[in-house]
Design an enzyme around this catalytic site. Structure first.
Site, PDB file in Angstrom:
ATOM      1  N   HIS A 194       0.837  -1.206   0.000  1.00 23.66           N
ATOM      2  CA  HIS A 194       0.000   0.000   0.000  1.00 23.66           C
ATOM      3  C   HIS A 194       0.870   1.253   0.000  1.00 23.66           C
ATOM      4  O   HIS A 194       1.824   1.346   0.776  1.00 23.66           O
ATOM      5  CB  HIS A 194      -0.902  -0.011   1.243  1.00 23.66           C
ATOM      6  CG  HIS A 194      -1.753   1.216   1.365  1.00 23.66           C
ATOM      7  ND1 HIS A 194      -1.878   1.915   2.552  1.00 23.66           N
ATOM      8  CD2 HIS A 194      -2.496   1.885   0.453  1.00 23.66           C
ATOM      9  CE1 HIS A 194      -2.690   2.943   2.357  1.00 23.66           C
ATOM     10  NE2 HIS A 194      -3.082   2.944   1.096  1.00 23.66           N
TER      11      HIS A 194
HETATM   12 CA    CA Z   1       0.476  -0.355  -4.275  1.00 25.89          CA
END
Ligand code: CA
Ligand code: TV1
Ligand code: ZN
Length: 388
Positions: free
Chosen positions: A188
């Protein structure tokens, strides 16, 4: 004049710093700056350096360090920058105090020799790429040594010390009203998301593995921005084993309406290659072609584009993908057979191919059709809030 865009080659600039590949996080650490040397050798081996504008970034020669530090301080705190700058002069005890006070994981983010220089290198190289976009000298500007998307205002995180992406985008915002940030690293893009969580001038979207304590454990579908930034952030949480077709279909079906609605003046694409099959840390099954398909698609939008690197822990696959994508930026599909006389050619055995097959020992795709479809529908719903 009218035909310019049709007949002229895409103007691509390639930004590199020969010194950056020489740094070491430590012998057992998965992050190997050496992968940048492999990438550069491959890019040069295919002759791509001859058709791009080359920018050799050298801190001593081209850069005003004070100006660079001023730009870094638009995001990072003075205290943190001083900590990085004075690592060698400080006592070990002083350094330890900052690590503890800020809950820094120095296994992931070790203090290695020349760390500050390394940080300034990759950050100034991203700023060099950004400058070409700001001055409209390039349609696409590339820095494979950048893309360190986890770094926070006060501290390093997940192998990232300075957030060159945030620093670069803040600089872009001086000339560009809306910037779209897309992140295809398997992790992320938390640092970039957090930096622009409250603003509508930067839209952030990250595709990543989510769940099972996978680092950094953020990036749920429900994280969509706050205050002015509400709905200007998207997250695409995925499970192990996703393959080219499913990933690229999902990617295109989301990016198309997003670009239509948000109408960005510039795109920054983080091309972390730990989303490829057989990555040492990753658990996805993308091939070089599938990963590159995302780059090809973003290029086809015809919006000024900055390409940065990011993760990627199986070095020969990192260099394969980034070289292929440098080709894509230049409208070239590179031949499969690797160049003759390529340095470190044995790293590419046994196939010696730019596009090796994945083989059978890959992880099972845990993303069911219904899961992917539900995810897509929810994301498209989020995008519809933008018009209203
Ligand atoms: Ca990513
Ligand atoms: C030293 C030596 C450090 C061996 C780190 C894998 C190592 C990892 C190592 C490692 C490793 C992570 C966590 C740990 C949560 C922390 C560049 C309990 C075999 C953009 C960063 C991943 C990804 C950090 C960076 C992650 C990027 N995974 N061996 N560390 N703590 N940290 O899980 O997005 O690619 O693994
Ligand atoms: Zn990653």
């Amino acid at each position: 004049e009218l035909n310019n865009n049709l007949t002229n080659k895409t103007r691509v600039s390639y930004h590199r710093n020969a010194d950056t590949a020489n740094y070491h996080y430590g012998p057992f650490h998965p992050m190997k700056p050496f992968r940048l040397r492999l990438t550069d050798n491959l890019v040069t081996g295919y002759g791509l350096h001859n058709i791009m504008d080359l920018y050799e970034v050298d801190l001593e020669q081209n850069y005003n360090i004070n100006m660079l530090e001023d730009k870094i301080l638009k995001f990072h705190s003075k205290e943190y920058l001083n900590f990085l700058k004075n690592l060698n002069d400080n006592s070990d005890q002083e350094n330890k105090k900052y690590l503890i006070k800020n809950d820094i994981d120095d296994n992931d983010c070790p203090i290695f020799h020349g760390l500050y220089k390394y940080c300034l290198n990759y950050t100034s190289t991203t700023l060099s790429a950004v400058e070409c976009i700001k001055q409209k000298k390039s349609d696409i500007a590339i820095n494979w040594s950048g893309g360190l998307h986890h770094a926070k205002k006060f501290k390093p995180s997940g192998f990232c010390y300075l957030n060159d992406i945030v620093v670069g985008i803040l600089d872009l915002l001086k000339t560009h009203a809306r910037v779209l940030y897309i992140d295809i690293d398997i992790h992320h893009g938390d640092g970039v998301q957090e930096a622009f969580y409250l603003t509508d001038r930067v839209f952030t979207i990250s595709f990543h593995k989510y769940g099972g304590y996978f680092f950094p454990m953020t990036g749920a579908l429900q994280e969509t921005g706050v205050a002015k930034g509400k709905n200007y952030c998207l997250n695409v949480p995925l499970m192990d084993g996703i393959k080219d077709y499913e990933y690229t279909q999902l990617f295109k079906s989301i990016i198309t309406p997003l670009v239509e609605s948000y109408n960005p003046e510039c795109v920054v694409l983080q091309c972390g290659t730990d989303s490829l099959g057989y990555d040492r840390l990753g658990t996805f099954n993308l091939t070089v072609k599938g990963h590159g398909e995302c780059v090809k698609y973003v290029k086809s939008l015809g919006i000024p584009l900055v390409l940065v690197g990011g993760g990627g822990y199986t070095p020969p696959n990192v260099s394969r993908a980034w070289c292929y994508e440098t080709g894509i930026a230049n409208d070239l599909i590179l031949r499969e057979k690797l160049p003759d006389n390529l340095p470190f050619k044995d790293y590419y055995s046994p196939d010696y191919s730019l596009y090796p097959e994945l083989g059978d020992s890959i992880l099972t795709d845990m993303n069911s059709k219904t899961f992917l479809n539900d995810t897509r529908i929810r994301l498209l719903e989020q995008i519809r809030y933008l018009q209203g």
